[in-house]
Enzyme design. Structure first.
Site, PDB file in Angstrom:
ATOM      1  N   ASN A   2     -19.370 -43.581 -38.434  1.00 27.15           N
ATOM      2  CA  ASN A   2     -19.737 -44.080 -37.108  1.00 27.15           C
ATOM      3  C   ASN A   2     -19.613 -42.964 -36.060  1.00 27.15           C
ATOM      4  OD1 ASN A   2     -20.548 -46.007 -35.066  1.00 27.15           O
ATOM      5  ND2 ASN A   2     -19.727 -47.592 -36.416  1.00 27.15           N
ATOM      6  N   ARG A   3     -19.590 -43.346 -34.775  1.00 27.78           N
ATOM      7  CA  ARG A   3     -19.761 -42.387 -33.685  1.00 27.78           C
ATOM      8  C   ARG A   3     -18.436 -41.989 -33.034  1.00 27.78           C
ATOM      9  NH1 ARG A   3     -23.834 -46.072 -33.890  1.00 27.78           N
ATOM     10  NH2 ARG A   3     -25.955 -45.218 -33.898  1.00 27.78           N
ATOM     11  N   HIS A  33     -21.155 -40.090 -38.235  1.00 30.00           N
ATOM     12  CA  HIS A  33     -20.929 -40.056 -39.686  1.00 30.00           C
ATOM     13  C   HIS A  33     -20.450 -38.696 -40.189  1.00 30.00           C
ATOM     14  CE1 HIS A  33     -22.304 -44.053 -39.797  1.00 30.00           C
ATOM     15  NE2 HIS A  33     -23.583 -43.846 -39.965  1.00 30.00           N
ATOM     16  N   HIS A  65     -22.498 -46.664 -46.928  1.00 31.32           N
ATOM     17  CA  HIS A  65     -23.662 -46.939 -46.072  1.00 31.32           C
ATOM     18  C   HIS A  65     -24.835 -47.497 -46.889  1.00 31.32           C
ATOM     19  CE1 HIS A  65     -26.427 -46.509 -42.725  1.00 31.32           C
ATOM     20  NE2 HIS A  65     -25.461 -46.000 -41.960  1.00 31.32           N
ATOM     21  N   SER A  66     -24.554 -48.393 -47.810  1.00 30.41           N
ATOM     22  CA  SER A  66     -25.647 -49.012 -48.574  1.00 30.41           C
ATOM     23  C   SER A  66     -26.447 -49.970 -47.694  1.00 30.41           C
ATOM     24  CB  SER A  66     -25.095 -49.779 -49.779  1.00 30.41           C
ATOM     25  OG  SER A  66     -24.661 -48.901 -50.786  1.00 30.41           O
ATOM     26  N   TYR A  67     -27.758 -49.967 -47.915  1.00 33.06           N
ATOM     27  CA  TYR A  67     -28.670 -50.925 -47.293  1.00 33.06           C
ATOM     28  C   TYR A  67     -28.976 -52.006 -48.331  1.00 33.06           C
ATOM     29  CZ  TYR A  67     -29.843 -47.457 -43.642  1.00 33.06           C
ATOM     30  OH  TYR A  67     -29.812 -46.557 -42.605  1.00 33.06           O
ATOM     31  N   ASP A 104     -26.886 -53.046 -34.246  1.00 36.83           N
ATOM     32  CA  ASP A 104     -26.152 -51.864 -34.692  1.00 36.83           C
ATOM     33  C   ASP A 104     -24.834 -51.889 -33.941  1.00 36.83           C
ATOM     34  OD1 ASP A 104     -25.404 -49.536 -35.901  1.00 36.83           O
ATOM     35  OD2 ASP A 104     -26.788 -48.245 -34.803  1.00 36.83           O
ATOM     36  N   GLN A 133     -19.467 -52.506 -39.163  1.00 31.97           N
ATOM     37  CA  GLN A 133     -20.645 -52.130 -38.404  1.00 31.97           C
ATOM     38  C   GLN A 133     -21.829 -52.837 -39.056  1.00 31.97           C
ATOM     39  OE1 GLN A 133     -20.445 -50.264 -35.690  1.00 31.97           O
ATOM     40  NE2 GLN A 133     -22.584 -49.875 -35.172  1.00 31.97           N
ATOM     41  N   GLU A 158     -21.134 -52.092 -42.955  1.00 26.20           N
ATOM     42  CA  GLU A 158     -20.283 -50.914 -43.143  1.00 26.20           C
ATOM     43  C   GLU A 158     -18.849 -51.263 -42.718  1.00 26.20           C
ATOM     44  OE1 GLU A 158     -22.282 -47.520 -41.136  1.00 26.20           O
ATOM     45  OE2 GLU A 158     -23.910 -48.978 -40.930  1.00 26.20           O
TER      46      GLU A 158
END
Length: 313
Positions: free
Chosen positions: A69-70, A95, A165-167, A228, A256, A279
């Protein structure tokens, strides 16, 4: 098996796992979950070639770090010292920076037919972070799901926030978008963000807002599905689509929730809403927001967490 060879000559291995009706493929590059099959249906977005992962990935299936994340402004202060990180998301570091854990080749430290353990040593100063950090992730296929165990240790005080970070697309990769996926998140609060997607510091109630997933809702019913945001977890999560339900539990305080709305179909092989991410993690920008759960890791400590994805029909 060898998945491919990097320009440096380093080889990337693909490890295949199986247990009951589940199958998975894991790459040593980025500790990527390239596929996760449930009764023959691949429910995560994976790429075809190593070149795709190097040039067309949006962290597909990877473990991101050292800080997922940020972090605002690419800066934080720890024990009175300021650290500067690469900026790769507007004014922020995302990330782990420009060469985060998703871009590194991890080492296979152990394996069995249903499990693999990968390790990565991130040296002191890597992407601006202090301390030599050793990260470990173990993927284990159980009878009805995938369990991910994370661990991290450092020889100096540092910050760490690991996640996968799987979609997910429960109808199967390439089988339409996820706006029909029904989502439930046991979270009474979420973190509002500013224009740069940095939390304002408030823990805002979800009640009466489009962020209320305490009861199940189809993703596309809410603000065009464009999420997001980090949710403050009070319990687990679930996603249902295509006759399949995924139940998610975690020891982490937040998740997330990203709906994949920024996938463009050009820079990546997938278009908007091709998959959604859950996430599990600590909160964004925690090193700069002391009221959030701490992400500081000190020598002699071992930071661990577990997230499990279970599938039922």
């Amino acid at each position: 098996m060898i998945f491919g060879t990097l320009p440096s000559g380093e080889q990337v291995e693909q490890v295949e796992l199986s247990s009951g009706r589940l199958r998975a493929e894991v790459l040593t590059l980025g500790a990527v979950v390239r596929s996760l099959e449930v009764s023959g249906r691949n429910v995560v977005l994976g790429l075809d070639t190593l070149e795709d992962y190097l040039t067309r990935s949006r962290y597909f299936g990877a473990v991101v770090g050292r800080y997922g994340n940020r972090i605002a402004g690419g800066r934080f202060t720890l024990d009175g010292a300021e650290y500067t990180l690469p900026v790769n998301n507007g004014p922020n570091s995302l990330h782990g920076g420009t060469e985060g854990f998703d871009s590194k080749v991890w080492t296979v430290a152990g394996r069995s037919p249903a499990s693999v353990t990968l390790t990565l040593v991130s040296p002191d100063g890597d992407q601006g972070y202090p301390g030599t950090l050793t990260a470990t992730v173990t993927y284990t296929l159980e009878d009805d799901g995938l369990r991910i165990d994370y661990a991290a240790e450092s020889d100096k005080p540092t910050v760490v926030n690991l996640t996968n970070h799987s979609y997910f697309n429960l109808k199967g990769q390439g089988e339409g978008d996820v706006r029909d996926h029904v989502v439930r998140i046991a979270a009474e609060h979420y973190l509002p963000v500013d224009a740069d997607k940095i939390p304002t510091g408030e823990l805002a109630p979800v009640k009466g807002t489009p962020f209320d997933f305490t009861e199940p809702h189809a993703l596309g019913e809410r603000i065009d599905g464009g999420y997001d945001h980090c949710f403050v977890l009070d319990g687990g999560m679930s996603v249902t689509a295509g006759g399949l339900t995924m139940e998610v539990t975690t020891t982490e305080p937040g998740v997330q929730f990203y709906s994949g709305s920024m996938l463009d179909g050009e820079a990546t092989p997938f278009g908007p809403f091709a998959g959604l991410c859950l996430e599990t993690q600590h909160f964004p920008d925690s090193p700069n927001q002391p009221q959030f759960p701490s992400t500081v890791l000190r020598p002699g400590e071992r930071r661990t967490s577990t997230t499990t994805y279970r599938f039922t029909t």
